[in-house]
Design a protein around this motif. Sequence first.
Motif, PDB file in Angstrom:
ATOM      1  N   ASN A   1       0.919 -11.317   9.058  1.00 31.25           N
ATOM      2  CA  ASN A   1       0.367 -10.100   8.430  1.00 31.25           C
ATOM      3  C   ASN A   1       1.090  -9.782   7.133  1.00 31.25           C
ATOM      4  O   ASN A   1       1.539  -8.665   6.921  1.00 31.25           O
TER       5      ASN A   1
ATOM      6  N   ASN B   1      -3.908 -16.237   6.671  1.00 30.64           N
ATOM      7  CA  ASN B   1      -4.522 -14.926   6.851  1.00 30.64           C
ATOM      8  C   ASN B   1      -5.365 -14.883   8.116  1.00 30.64           C
ATOM      9  O   ASN B   1      -5.353 -13.915   8.865  1.00 30.64           O
TER      10      ASN B   1
ATOM     11  N   LEU C   1     -10.906  -9.512   2.318  1.00 31.64           N
ATOM     12  CA  LEU C   1      -9.823 -10.086   3.107  1.00 31.64           C
ATOM     13  C   LEU C   1      -9.745  -9.442   4.490  1.00 31.64           C
ATOM     14  O   LEU C   1      -9.654  -8.227   4.591  1.00 31.64           O
TER      15      LEU C   1
ATOM     16  N   THR D   1      -0.608  -4.665   0.381  1.00 37.91           N
ATOM     17  CA  THR D   1      -1.513  -3.522   0.272  1.00 37.91           C
ATOM     18  C   THR D   1      -1.026  -2.610  -0.832  1.00 37.91           C
ATOM     19  O   THR D   1       0.131  -2.185  -0.803  1.00 37.91           O
TER      20      THR D   1
ATOM     21  N   MET E   1      -8.166  -7.855   7.572  1.00 41.54           N
ATOM     22  CA  MET E   1      -6.873  -7.183   7.699  1.00 41.54           C
ATOM     23  C   MET E   1      -6.652  -6.778   9.144  1.00 41.54           C
ATOM     24  O   MET E   1      -7.585  -6.441   9.864  1.00 41.54           O
TER      25      MET E   1
ATOM     26  N   GLU F   1      -0.072  -9.719   4.205  1.00 46.08           N
ATOM     27  CA  GLU F   1      -0.941  -9.301   3.117  1.00 46.08           C
ATOM     28  C   GLU F   1      -0.347  -8.093   2.403  1.00 46.08           C
ATOM     29  O   GLU F   1       0.260  -7.219   3.020  1.00 46.08           O
TER      30      GLU F   1
ATOM     31  N   ASP G   1      -8.310  -9.279  -3.281  1.00 48.67           N
ATOM     32  CA  ASP G   1      -9.090 -10.051  -2.311  1.00 48.67           C
ATOM     33  C   ASP G   1      -9.902  -9.162  -1.392  1.00 48.67           C
ATOM     34  O   ASP G   1     -10.843  -9.615  -0.761  1.00 48.67           O
TER      35      ASP G   1
ATOM     36  N   THR H   1      -5.555 -18.943   2.916  1.00 48.64           N
ATOM     37  CA  THR H   1      -6.541 -18.291   3.765  1.00 48.64           C
ATOM     38  C   THR H   1      -6.247 -18.586   5.228  1.00 48.64           C
ATOM     39  O   THR H   1      -6.445 -17.750   6.098  1.00 48.64           O
TER      40      THR H   1
ATOM     41  N   ASN I   1      -3.816 -11.396  -0.855  1.00 51.24           N
ATOM     42  CA  ASN I   1      -3.313 -12.375   0.100  1.00 51.24           C
ATOM     43  C   ASN I   1      -2.322 -13.277  -0.617  1.00 51.24           C
ATOM     44  O   ASN I   1      -2.704 -14.071  -1.457  1.00 51.24           O
TER      45      ASN I   1
ATOM     46  N   PHE J   1      -6.192  -5.057  -1.262  1.00 51.71           N
ATOM     47  CA  PHE J   1      -5.419  -6.040  -0.515  1.00 51.71           C
ATOM     48  C   PHE J   1      -5.304  -7.331  -1.293  1.00 51.71           C
ATOM     49  O   PHE J   1      -6.270  -7.777  -1.921  1.00 51.71           O
TER      50      PHE J   1
END
Lengths: 246, 364, 306
Positions: free
Chosen positions: C215, C209, C254, C219, C256, C217, C232, C206, C202, C200
């Motif tokens: 959402n 997040n 991170l 992947t 998720m 992030e 992360d 932060t 970001n 993951f």
Amino acid sequence: MSRLEIYSPEGLRLDGRRWNELRRFESSINTHPHASDGSSYLEQGNNKIITLVKGPKEPTSRSQVDTNKALLRISVNITQFSKFERSKSSHRNERRVLEMQTALVRTFEKNVMLNLYPRTLIDIEIHVLQQDGGIMGSLLNGITLALIDAGIAMYDYISGISVGLYDTTPLLDVNSLEETAMSSVTLGVVGKSEKLSLLLVEDKIPLDRMETVLAIGIAGAHRIRDLMDEELRSHAEKRVANASSR
Amino acid sequence: MSGVISVVKRHGDFQYSVDSTNIQNDEDEDISMSDVDIADRKLSKDNDNESGLQIVTPGELVTDDPIWMRGHGTYFLDNMTYSSVAGAVSRVNRLLSVIPLKSRYSPETGDHIVGRVAEVGNKRWRVDIGGKQHAILMLGSVNLPGGILRRKSESDELQMRSFLKEGDLLNAEVQSLFQDGSASLHTRSLKYGKLRNGMFCQVPSSLIVRSKNHTHNLPGNITVVLGVNGFIWLRKTSQMDLVRDAPPGGSTGATSSQRSTAGPTGAVSLNPSITRLEEESSWQIYSDENDPTISSNIRKTICRYANVIKALAFCEIGITQERVISAYEASMAYPNVGSLIERETMESIGHDVLNVEKMRGNAN
Amino acid sequence: MAKEIEISNSESKFLLEALRQNYRLDGRSFSQFRDVKIAFGDEYGDVTIEMGKTKVHCRISCQITQPYEDRPFEGLFLISTENSPMAGPQFENGNNTNEDEVLIARIIEKAVRRSGALDIEGLCIVAGSKCWAVRADVHFLNCDGGFIDASCIAVMAGLLHFRKPDITVHGEQVIMHPVDEREPVPLGILHVPICVTFSFFNPMDTEENIKGDTNAEITIIDATLKEELLRDGVLTVTLNKNREVVQVSKAGGLPMDALSLMECCRKAYAITEEITDKITYVLKKDEKRRNKFADLLTSENARETS
């Protein structure tokens, strides 16, 4: 173990709980004001955990200095008398414990504002006095409380919980009997969100059941967050009342 | 928390139908995440708290009003300001910050602190002041024996350990702060320097109230140095302490003005008697020897003071000169010094101090 | 790590910016697993896995020993994953207490051993006194990310490929027949767990997040070494073809959204199916290759197979 009735047809578990009930959750903070900057004592069912946070403080060795952020170090001490039978080893350098420590550090590294404390060390020491299943979740809760008590800035609570899956029924907050008898999932939930900081599954679970297990787990973790919040607020109010009487 | 803690489904992306046989308590109703709810709950909490202080916990929404400037203990996303610590919200002008209930001492310029030398380094000492990092005391910011105007030479660098070595206690003033929040100290005044003839004791730094003066002469021939960092030094009152407190011939107003000028420049502006004293004692200011004349009575008194300070700290009462004295007087009811740190005794002393204060307040 | 691999600021910025624009440095899409090359050696249970530049070798071996006293009906199964500096300068010799190495070892252990992929009761010869001890030695030959995934495939392919010598039991007497005397027998494999690792990133603050609802992030599946160093958070999902989640490990990192984690599990299932099929295919091919020689030795009439 399998001869025990984990979940009766009437919907009761071994210790009399229903599927969606947490264990007794009692916590207190600032339990060791002289030995640490922040401390907590947590009882989640029969799990009994002391957490001490020391720091941010001057690192003990030069190699630990990070000029941009604080170094987070967590050590888990599972006492030899923490289970029914006294264990022979001290668990110190067991891979299982090392893995736990790593997972905890990586969870809190993203949640604590380490960049606010450059060139310092935050040392977290955990003593497990008694364990009865779902230990990882309880560790998360204990650390969250102790960090907040130490006044260390963090983005949000992290609350941990374990959920088991008995056939098709998820059982919230498993104890050790249930943990050995079925597969369980450990979650670390950030605050009141649906974000998972930690997710551990160690045994087989049907893929299609995961979602229901996570759903009840998140709800349970939110409940635990509220319980921790209550404790913190009552503590805070006591202190503020004390201060205003000065 | 003795009742059953059952968890009920939430509104959210995950939906899970609850078995209808499950009994639901009203108080365990849906846990919702909408902002309205958070705000509602916060409002009710505000009302609970009669002192008017708003207590927040990490991750809690403090305000969604963009006019506030975000200070310590907060973080923000768009217009929303969240708390990052558990504590009381403070609004100063337009600066919004959250003050944690408890945290390590963070130095500010001008603080009078007590510290312990942790390390002797290159032209500097590193001093443990109970903060997040060690503070730094440069060789150039101390008074060296042989007069204040003496130049520092290389030999001074070599014999730094003969002035201050690891483990020595000293009191100093925070001269400035570095970028990362650590402090630079100085001892260029007669009030500062190595500490001896006494005993150390530590309390949480939040209990020390910042004031103009942190060195006080107490009844019983004792002097206390209340470091802002929560480090406290109790010692037998010395000649210097007496001179400092005695009015220098003039009015009290003159004293304060003189004292305020006696800053980092040293003792030049002090009255002649001190200057003379300083010259006499300058070779002794780094001495490790305690006075040979400390009587056991003085030692007992020091211990008594240390224990009443512990009692005040136990009751979380802010520590000031008046309170230490009033607690000392209250402690006279207990002839055994050691019994002072028993729980009940500490509580009753704390009680007495607060009562005395109330009565005085009424009398005024 | 002994020598932390440092990535220059500009390079890390470049990589992250590319990810933000939906590109990966090696041109793969975000949910594309690297092509897995499985090569078997001459002997049974000798496998080399290649995924891009990552190269993992696994050797399965067995011997007869005494079972544990408290488990007389079970054989022994041990997986050893020792890193050596051969894989890369970041690994130290003989020091396996490094965080990452412990995690790799633990995840493989949970995925293969604890999940019961190998039927250890079938390893029992004489209850309480003799059993097979199967050992899987994983060697990391080159490191370019995805150690967990690669070594899991290697161990499973090795176990499926391995044949243990045939034995005959007369009471307490056990005769072990050499491989050239009697056809060796395969191990009992109950299911084939496959690990899929997600990384993951970001792309924002932060704060976004933790508190935001976007959402956003990123992947990616099967990160390379550079991506691994910059990520992360990480999630390793182990599944088998029976739609069972064998193991999930998201040890911090991170935070998720739960739904996107579920999405990852589903994606992982598709990949699991693919890889399991691949292993079966390669095994069959190897079987055929070996049988070419076996045909010459057999007394049966060779039949024409079209």
